[in-house]
Design an enzyme around this catalytic site. Sequence first.
Site, short mmCIF file in Angstrom:
data_model
loop_
_atom_site.label_atom_id
_atom_site.label_comp_id
_atom_site.label_asym_id
_atom_site.label_seq_id
_atom_site.Cartn_x
_atom_site.Cartn_y
_atom_site.Cartn_z
N GLU A 465 0.83 -1.21 0.00
CA GLU A 465 0.00 0.00 0.00
C GLU A 465 0.86 1.26 0.00
O GLU A 465 0.57 2.22 -0.73
CB GLU A 465 -0.95 0.00 1.20
CG GLU A 465 -1.91 -1.17 1.25
CD GLU A 465 -2.74 -1.34 -0.02
OE1 GLU A 465 -2.86 -0.38 -0.80
OE2 GLU A 465 -3.26 -2.45 -0.25
N HIS A 556 -5.43 -5.97 -11.04
CA HIS A 556 -4.85 -6.90 -10.08
C HIS A 556 -4.47 -8.22 -10.75
O HIS A 556 -3.68 -8.99 -10.20
CB HIS A 556 -5.82 -7.16 -8.93
CG HIS A 556 -6.11 -5.94 -8.11
ND1 HIS A 556 -7.08 -5.03 -8.46
CD2 HIS A 556 -5.55 -5.49 -6.97
CE1 HIS A 556 -7.11 -4.07 -7.56
NE2 HIS A 556 -6.20 -4.31 -6.65
#
Length: 825
Positions: A465, A556
């Site tokens: 992140e 993703h």
Amino acid sequence: MFIRTPGTVRGRWRSRVLASCLALAATIALLAPPQAVAAVGTTAAATTALRAQQALASVRASNPRLAASGVDLVARNALVNERGRVIVHAQQTYQGHAVWGSYAIIHAERTGAARLATSNLAATPTPAGTPRLTEGQAIGIASKSLALLGPSAPPRCELIVFPTRYYADVVLAWNPSKLKYQLDRKRSAMGIAPADPYVWAYSVRLFAKNRIDGVQDWEYIVDARTGAILRATSGLRSDLPPVNPPTQRPTDAPAVGLGHSQYNGDVPLDTTRHADGTFALVDLTRGSLYNPYLHDGYFDINGNQILDADGAPIHAIGLQTLTETHEGFDFTWTASNWWFDGHATNEWGDGTQFVMYPYGGETTTNGETAAVDAHFGMATTWDYYRNVFNRDGVDNQGTSAISVVHVVGPLGYYYDNAYWSDYVFGMFYSDGTRYPGVDPYTGEATLPDPNGLSTLTELDVIGHEMTHGVTAASAGLIYDGESGGLNESTSDIMGKMVETYRSRTPGTDALIPLTGTNWILGHDLIPGGLRSMIQPSSDGLSADNWYAGIKYLDVHYSSGPLNRWYYYLSQGAPSTLVDVAHSKYLPEGMTGIGNDHAARIWYKALTEYLPPDADYAAARVAAVNAATDLYGAGSAEVQAVKNAFAAINVGTPTDAPRVMIDLPLVHPTGTPLNPYGGGYFARMPIVSMNTTVQLTADVSNTTDTAVTWQIGGAPGGFNNPGFLEIGGLITPDGHWTPDSTWGFHAMTVVSHADPLEYAEGTVWVVNGDADADTKFDAIDLGAVALSWGLNGYVNASHAIVGDGFVDSMDVTAIVEAFRNAYGGQ
């Protein structure tokens, strides 16, 4: 997994971009937030700012695309690499307004020579017409489109120049419940695209977090002349009122506490000791600038700025960890943010999974455990970037990041998610669904999901992140198509390297261990983990290698090939056929160069060479350039980069061309379904149900252009299972009669010359029988045309796009399907 759509840094930099054209002092201010202007007076920072200004001046003088009146180039950020070269990431402007998507990367040598390393500058970005809408009107249009039902934060709006080649066109979205891609009406722009190459537009940012809407973070691009929505991009953020915003005082001192973490054992925590002997999870040793969101953008639901106890904007400096707290249920349900502060001891957490049910445990010792992992993970990631790459935090300016744990998702439920927000300059972590949660409507426990995740504060997730923030502050990879896959993979790569870095031998802080990496992302969150970097396709959704059409995958899943490339570059590729890491594209295998060199190459590619719209081919060029800079043109590292890309079907070890195959361009640039090039429909034909069409393919770099067609994805590791609509009958030469299933149908075409080369694409099958007479003919065209633009009742069969009303998209689609069935223009 980690659902995250990066926001934009343009809003935060707007005033600095405008001011930077005025003088050197303003340029120095541009390279750091206003709070840091005094600090920039230090010799190193001032020298970097001066060299950046000189590089900009040199490029301005030599580049014809910057010669037009009103056109300029201003710095977004700058860094000095290991050779003393200044790397400037710059934004193109027109009359002081940002040109959306137009950037440049400038390399300035110690000698003063400067060059454009990468750019996508517009030659003459002169917008058509003049703005007619006010900011308030643009905000109203965006707000109506988003249709929030609950309270929201104050909107932000900025006048920009928008290149219409970025017009949203049609966007597909992955539907995890149906396991297929569907039309994303909210993000699609289905009106008539502007005819002009550049238009004045407003960038409108809308934010909300409430029970009804969940977490919403959207950027709308609104035509400032017509009010049409040209593009909509989704993101995530949190905006909850705090209970105890921190007040930092001169008597605060750094301290080292003990954390009992869930995933890392007992760990040291850098904290704050107050004069009264209490402690806070604020790390005073990392970070030199306050968090801009907390200081400038933190408002309650009534639009009032939230201040600290002294009545000043929140200006605490250092990495900070907060929790979201919850209480009540149904109409009494409330949430707030709570800083971990005023702690009697400097020992935190109990090392166990957070007990979500009942509410109230977020600030207990058990609730602190997630905060321990988050705080430790932030510090470890910060040290990784600082010690290995000499990077001063996420944005290379020392800005303090925050972490918020125990967050809930839409409607107040715990969910399987973690994300980075550029707007907040921080990370958010939920507690997953693997264990009982709380139903916010009844207050009762929810059933655990055996396929759910535990609390998402695993170290590689945190590194993942925070790296999204690094990417946003450097290459700014657009979160869509191939560039979006590269964005996600970069976070996977660096997340695994952060985890590996933690296991380094004492005294080797500047090095990443060569081996010892667990190549499964999120391996502690669920048995089997989330994603494999060795064999990405093992999740049933990700691709192992590049192929024409990979841009249609969710980012993703299109990240898979670069993840595998990095594994090959670092650890090598086996020649054994039965090994799951074996590559058919490099059957002889290769030797890896270890984690340290591999990470340095990709970091340099990310921060010095990759443009925002990079694809896999551009990634190869960037990595080769980076390896050449670091280790020399004829080095083993450069060859390893080429070998590893060859192993994922991008280029060859010798730079010889591969056979290339793709679906043909059926909607050229300038046509209604692809007005500016590169749209989803560029290579996606539209056909009618039960009507035979002839599919064709483009083959290059070979004299043998024969191909074989099949319905669906290619078998095994070639499969793209996202487009699950398959059906009808097809011949090997491409004569296809679709069935009566509406949607996006997967097709694969394989080269005879090289059976390893294939393309996967989609054909949009619509119901052309608008008059319901079981025939597809010219009368159907008239039926759709009669309903075009009607506001009242519309026969459902006339809305062939499938959304219940008839607009230009339906007309265009049925004409295209008719042309494919019967020929003509």
